[in-house]
Design a protein around this motif. Structure first.
Motif, PDB file in Angstrom:
ATOM      1  N   LYS A  75     -12.815   2.201   6.126  1.00  0.00           N
ATOM      2  CA  LYS A  75     -12.830   1.051   5.219  1.00  0.00           C
ATOM      3  C   LYS A  75     -11.411   0.642   4.837  1.00  0.00           C
ATOM      4  O   LYS A  75     -10.470   1.420   4.983  1.00  0.00           O
ATOM      5  CB  LYS A  75     -13.621   1.347   3.951  1.00  0.00           C
ATOM      6  N   VAL A  76     -11.298  -0.582   4.332  1.00  0.00           N
ATOM      7  CA  VAL A  76     -10.051  -1.064   3.742  1.00  0.00           C
ATOM      8  C   VAL A  76     -10.129  -0.746   2.260  1.00  0.00           C
ATOM      9  O   VAL A  76     -11.103  -1.077   1.591  1.00  0.00           O
ATOM     10  CB  VAL A  76      -9.865  -2.580   3.957  1.00  0.00           C
ATOM     11  N   LYS A  88      -0.707  -6.460   4.190  1.00  0.00           N
ATOM     12  CA  LYS A  88      -0.462  -5.014   4.123  1.00  0.00           C
ATOM     13  C   LYS A  88      -1.752  -4.358   3.648  1.00  0.00           C
ATOM     14  O   LYS A  88      -2.196  -4.563   2.523  1.00  0.00           O
ATOM     15  CB  LYS A  88       0.682  -4.707   3.156  1.00  0.00           C
ATOM     16  N   LEU A  89      -2.349  -3.593   4.536  1.00  0.00           N
ATOM     17  CA  LEU A  89      -3.634  -2.957   4.259  1.00  0.00           C
ATOM     18  C   LEU A  89      -3.470  -1.468   4.003  1.00  0.00           C
ATOM     19  O   LEU A  89      -2.694  -0.803   4.694  1.00  0.00           O
ATOM     20  CB  LEU A  89      -4.580  -3.138   5.449  1.00  0.00           C
ATOM     21  N   THR A  90      -4.193  -0.959   3.050  1.00  0.00           N
ATOM     22  CA  THR A  90      -4.358   0.483   2.891  1.00  0.00           C
ATOM     23  C   THR A  90      -5.739   0.785   3.448  1.00  0.00           C
ATOM     24  O   THR A  90      -6.743   0.251   2.968  1.00  0.00           O
ATOM     25  CB  THR A  90      -4.259   0.908   1.416  1.00  0.00           C
ATOM     26  N   THR A 101      -5.512   8.416   4.709  1.00  0.00           N
ATOM     27  CA  THR A 101      -5.165   7.072   4.273  1.00  0.00           C
ATOM     28  C   THR A 101      -3.940   6.608   5.046  1.00  0.00           C
ATOM     29  O   THR A 101      -2.964   7.346   5.172  1.00  0.00           O
ATOM     30  CB  THR A 101      -4.884   7.053   2.756  1.00  0.00           C
ATOM     31  N   TYR A 102      -4.018   5.386   5.551  1.00  0.00           N
ATOM     32  CA  TYR A 102      -2.943   4.802   6.349  1.00  0.00           C
ATOM     33  C   TYR A 102      -2.534   3.462   5.756  1.00  0.00           C
ATOM     34  O   TYR A 102      -3.330   2.794   5.098  1.00  0.00           O
ATOM     35  CB  TYR A 102      -3.397   4.594   7.802  1.00  0.00           C
ATOM     36  N   LEU A 122       0.885   6.853   8.354  1.00  0.00           N
ATOM     37  CA  LEU A 122       0.176   7.673   7.378  1.00  0.00           C
ATOM     38  C   LEU A 122       0.728   7.361   5.993  1.00  0.00           C
ATOM     39  O   LEU A 122       1.937   7.295   5.810  1.00  0.00           O
ATOM     40  CB  LEU A 122       0.376   9.153   7.717  1.00  0.00           C
ATOM     41  N   ALA A 123      -0.157   7.129   5.038  1.00  0.00           N
ATOM     42  CA  ALA A 123       0.293   6.783   3.692  1.00  0.00           C
ATOM     43  C   ALA A 123       0.660   8.025   2.887  1.00  0.00           C
ATOM     44  O   ALA A 123       0.216   9.098   3.120  1.00  0.00           O
ATOM     45  CB  ALA A 123      -0.786   6.005   2.958  1.00  0.00           C
TER      46      ALA A 123
END
Length: 123
Positions: A75-76, A88-90, A101-102, A122-123
């Motif tokens: 999911k976003v 910019k998506l997480t 989470t990316y 990678l976040a």
């Protein structure tokens, strides 16, 4: 001399007042629709952002050439609109069933049907 409002005119006025109120309630409810996945956008935009997230994961998988670590989109979580075309998506995605989470930046130009993955990490 006082004028009296005819009952028929009063009924017509009440009908249009109710019709207007219902329209305002529907418009307000649609605008304030509850957030899904933390995005908090309208249903159409939510669907669009989920498609961008899926695209980002697919593009990353194609670019990585690492068939051992193919990510599965989940999911976003959030989206920041950097500009009209850059988002910019997480993203939450799974690697062999383990969620991570990316952060991804996707450039999208729908009027010419072009999407490009600018970054994915990678976040």
């Amino acid at each position: 001399m006082t004028q009296h409002i005819q009952p028929r005119n009063l009924v017509i006025l009440a009908f249009f007042a109710i019709l207007f109120s219902v329209g305002v309630c529907v418009a307000t409810t649609r605008h304030l629709s509850d957030p899904v996945n933390g995005v908090g956008a309208w249903d159409v935009e939510k669907h669009y952002l989920q498609e961008l997230g899926e695209y980002a994961v697919q593009a990353y998988n194609l670019e990585s050439h690492d068939h051992q670590h193919q990510l599965t989109f989940q999911k976003v979580i959030t989206c920041d609109h950097l500009s009209d075309i850059n988002h910019k998506l997480t993203i939450q995605a799974a690697d062999h069933g383990v969620s991570h989470t990316y952060e991804a930046v996707v450039c999208d130009k729908p009027w010419i049907q072009i999407k490009k993955l600018v970054s994915f990490k990678l976040a």
